[in-house]
Design a protein around this motif. Structure first.
Motif, PDB file in Angstrom:
ATOM      1  N   ARG A 186      36.792  49.186 -49.963  1.00  0.00           N
ATOM      2  CA  ARG A 186      35.790  47.865 -49.768  1.00  0.00           C
ATOM      3  C   ARG A 186      36.026  48.537 -48.031  1.00  0.00           C
ATOM      4  NH1 ARG A 186      38.373  42.901 -49.253  1.00  0.00           N
ATOM      5  NH2 ARG A 186      38.152  42.728 -52.167  1.00  0.00           N
ATOM      6  N   GLU A 187      35.867  49.397 -47.738  1.00  0.00           N
ATOM      7  CA  GLU A 187      35.381  49.400 -46.840  1.00  0.00           C
ATOM      8  C   GLU A 187      33.876  49.850 -46.360  1.00  0.00           C
ATOM      9  OE1 GLU A 187      38.368  51.980 -47.942  1.00  0.00           O
ATOM     10  OE2 GLU A 187      39.399  49.571 -47.287  1.00  0.00           O
ATOM     11  N   GLU A 190      32.198  46.475 -46.105  1.00  0.00           N
ATOM     12  CA  GLU A 190      32.576  46.341 -44.986  1.00  0.00           C
ATOM     13  C   GLU A 190      31.458  47.145 -43.447  1.00  0.00           C
ATOM     14  OE1 GLU A 190      37.126  47.001 -44.564  1.00  0.00           O
ATOM     15  OE2 GLU A 190      37.367  44.697 -45.361  1.00  0.00           O
ATOM     16  N   GLN A 191      31.648  48.521 -44.347  1.00  0.00           N
ATOM     17  CA  GLN A 191      30.936  49.386 -42.747  1.00  0.00           C
ATOM     18  C   GLN A 191      29.618  48.987 -43.413  1.00  0.00           C
ATOM     19  OE1 GLN A 191      32.688  51.241 -40.846  1.00  0.00           O
ATOM     20  NE2 GLN A 191      30.347  51.918 -40.028  1.00  0.00           N
ATOM     21  N   SER A 193      27.946  46.179 -43.974  1.00  0.00           N
ATOM     22  CA  SER A 193      28.333  44.920 -43.356  1.00  0.00           C
ATOM     23  C   SER A 193      27.619  45.257 -41.558  1.00  0.00           C
ATOM     24  CB  SER A 193      29.348  43.510 -43.789  1.00  0.00           C
ATOM     25  OG  SER A 193      28.815  44.073 -45.027  1.00  0.00           O
TER      26      SER A 193
ATOM     27  N   ARG B   2      34.048  37.816 -48.836  1.00  0.00           N
ATOM     28  CA  ARG B   2      32.684  37.488 -47.346  1.00  0.00           C
ATOM     29  C   ARG B   2      32.238  35.936 -47.295  1.00  0.00           C
ATOM     30  NH1 ARG B   2      31.337  42.184 -49.649  1.00  0.00           N
ATOM     31  NH2 ARG B   2      30.219  41.002 -51.112  1.00  0.00           N
TER      32      ARG B   2
END
Lengths: 294, 295
Positions: A186-187, A190-191, A193, B2
């Motif tokens: 998932r990271e 996130e990174q 984004s 999201r």
């Protein structure tokens, strides 16, 4: 008991089965393909040696080349559309916050439960020119005014058989892609984004590269199995109209089990098909499945 | 997850509806086709739903052709194979259950040694299984027919069971081996120190731990065997020994059999595996993934 003896004894049933049902028949098919084998020879139990004659006759048969061409087109259509659809639908059912996605995910394995021959018959009802269900839907929706001959048109028949095949085999590909999606950290997203990457960038630079291996696996497995498509052809078109949907497996089946029952030529053509699939299998074993060297 | 814009959500809903429509299209066809009469199918070729739904198609199949019901009153011809539905169903069940049992038995013995005992030949066996999984039935058909003919195994269930077991064994081993590899060896070693034999440790320690994998593998093998057409089609020509897919295939090209009857028998044949898939979805998903990848 020594470990090596133990391992051997544990494998005796498997070795017997593989020998009797796979190795021996595969070798015997090679033998048959080099001999003249028809019903008369089967009854007498004597197969005269004929060298490469069966292979020669298969390779000189224009219908065989039509079958090979159709098989290649069929495989290209089904495998490419399966990979695209599998990635799209796997991403779709991965949206766990959307309730329709959860519904799709619940239904996704349904086609896997349908026997291929039943699937073929169901689609032959869907496609039927006069009585077909698909035309009924389109009439009811007001989309057509004359019935469409879906599987009876030589230009579209191959596509008409490709759709049911994709329908039935797609769940397998979706399941594999969906499982691979769960393994992407998932990271990474996130990174990305935080770095300002939009959805398309995230897909193109994170998701797709991470799916490369599973896509290779699907590509190879589905290609090998699409090469041997049979049930849908039998149920929907029986090779027709004309020779528009004669594929390699159908060719071997008809040459062998329809009069004049040429088992030798049937074996030769099946062997050519097997060698093509064998080459794919070796690629799979050497380059894709290698992670399982246990 | 999201957050999404309302527009994005709407697009996702629409995409899902398209996929669901595609999945359910053949299911709707088989259900709606099976509850109408030949007459209503022919009378209006543009009508989607039958004017008066009927269960006569199922009645005629399940009563072996004796209770013809209203829609078959004037029809004199019924294919014999439809009348042998029960026999075909029983044959399919016997074959699939036996194949599943034998494949799990032989497959777990093999997969365990492949995962635990690293010899050159066990690695070779694994590779042989990977390649064997690709062998198409059509290549085996012709020699299998000739071999089974010479052993007098044509028109018997045992011939089909042996052939399918051998054919599906490589796939079962590929599903099971990675799973056995994840079970820590410490437990068996402890059991062996306590005086357990290798086989004893396998049966008492490893097999119980592997239940999920056995379930996954078993249900997949059962489904493939229930669906298998070519092997029983070529080996068993006599109606007494036909399995359901063979009976269905025999209706293809029978000009006297109408779609309503075909759809009814298809629905009866696909029901068992649909129920299995609905109940055991989780195991099937795990098994399919394990059989294709990873170690």
């Amino acid at each position: 008991m020594r470990a090596s003896h133990f391992a051997f004894f544990m494998n005796v049933p498997t070795l017997l089965c593989l020998g009797l049902v796979l190795a021996y028949p595969v070798a015997y098919a090679a033998y048959l393909s080099m001999h003249r084998v028809g019903l008369a020879q089967l009854r007498r139990g004597e197969f005269p040696f004929s060298g490469w004659e069966n292979y020669g006759r298969v390779l000189e048969d224009p219908l065989f080349w039509v079958a090979i061409k159709n098989t290649l087109i069929f495989t290209a259509i089904t495998v490419s559309s399966e990979i695209v659809l599998a990635v799209l639908i796997a991403l779709l059912i991965n949206q766990t916050s959307v309730w329709t996605s959860r519904l799709t995910r619940f239904l996704i394995l349904l086609p896997y439960a349908i026997p291929p021959i039943a699937n073929g018959l169901i689609w032959s009802f869907l496609y039927s020119f006069q009585f077909g269900f698909l035309n009924r839907i389109l009439f009811t929706a007001g989309l057509i005014s004359d019935p469409v001959n879906w599987a009876g048109n030589p230009n579209t028949a191959l596509y008409a058989v490709a759709v049911p095949y994709v329908w039935r085999t797609l769940p397998f590909a979706i399941i594999l892609v969906h499982a691979a999606l769960q393994g992407i950290p998932r990271e990474l997203y996130e990174q990305a984004s935080i770095d300002g990457a939009n959805a398309w960038h995230r897909f193109w630079h994170i998701t797709l590269p991470m799916l490369r291996q599973i896509i290779a696996i699907i590509l190879i497995l589905r290609t090998a199995f699409a090469f041997a498509v049979f049930e849908e052809i039998l149920a929907i078109t029986q090779g027709g109209p004309g020779d528009a949907t004669w594929v390699a497996a159908w060719y071997s089946y008809k040459i062998t089990f329809a009069p004049p029952n040429n088992f030798g030529m049937g074996s030769a053509s099946a062997y050519i098909l097997a060698l093509m699939i064998g080459a794919i299998a070796l690629v799979y074993m050497r380059f894709v499945y290698r992670r399982v060297t246990l | 997850m999201r957050t999404r814009s309302p527009g994005g959500r709407l697009l996702l809903h629409i995409a899902n509806l398209v996929v669901i429509f595609f999945i359910l299209l053949p299911v709707a066809a088989v259900v709606i086709g099976s509850i109408q009469s030949e007459k209503s199918l022919q009378a209006d070729t543009r009508r989607l739903l039958p004017p008066e739904p009927t269960l006569d198609n199922f009645t005629v199949i399940l009563s072996k052709g004796e209770h013809k019901g209203r829609i078959f009153e004037q029809i004199t011809y019924l294919p014999d194979n439809i009348k042998s539905f029960y026999a075909a169903f029983a044959n399919s069940a016997i074959v699939s259950i036996s194949v599943t049992f034998l494949t799990l038995l032989f497959g777990s013995l093999s997969a365990y040694t492949i995962a635990r005992q690293r010899f050159r030949w066990t690695l070779f066996l694994l590779q042989a299984n990977i390649v064997a999984r690709f062998v198409p039935v059509i290549v085996l058909m012709i020699p299998l027919y000739v071999v089974m003919r010479s052993f007098g195994q044509l028109n018997s269930l045992s011939g089909v069971i042996i052939a399918e077991t051998g054919f599906l064994l490589p796939y079962a081993i590929l599903i099971l081996a990675p799973y056995f590899d994840t079970i820590p060896a410490d437990l068996e070693e402890a059991a062996r120190i306590d005086g357990c034999t290798r086989l004893g440790a396998f049966i008492k320690i490893v097999l119980p731990l592997a239940t999920p994998a056995l379930a996954a593998c078993g249900v997949i093998i059962f489904i493939i065997s229930w669906h298998e057409l070519l092997i029983p089609l070529i080996l068993n020509a006599r109606p007494d020994f036909m399995t359901l897919p063979v009976v269905i295939a025999s209706l293809v090209g029978d000009v006297h059999v109408f779609f309503n009857l075909m759809m009814a028998i298809c629905l009866l044949a696909l029901a068992p595996t649909v129920i299995l898939v609905a109940l055991l979805q989780k195991y099937i998903v795990e098994g399919l993934a394990a059989g294709a990848v990873k170690g």
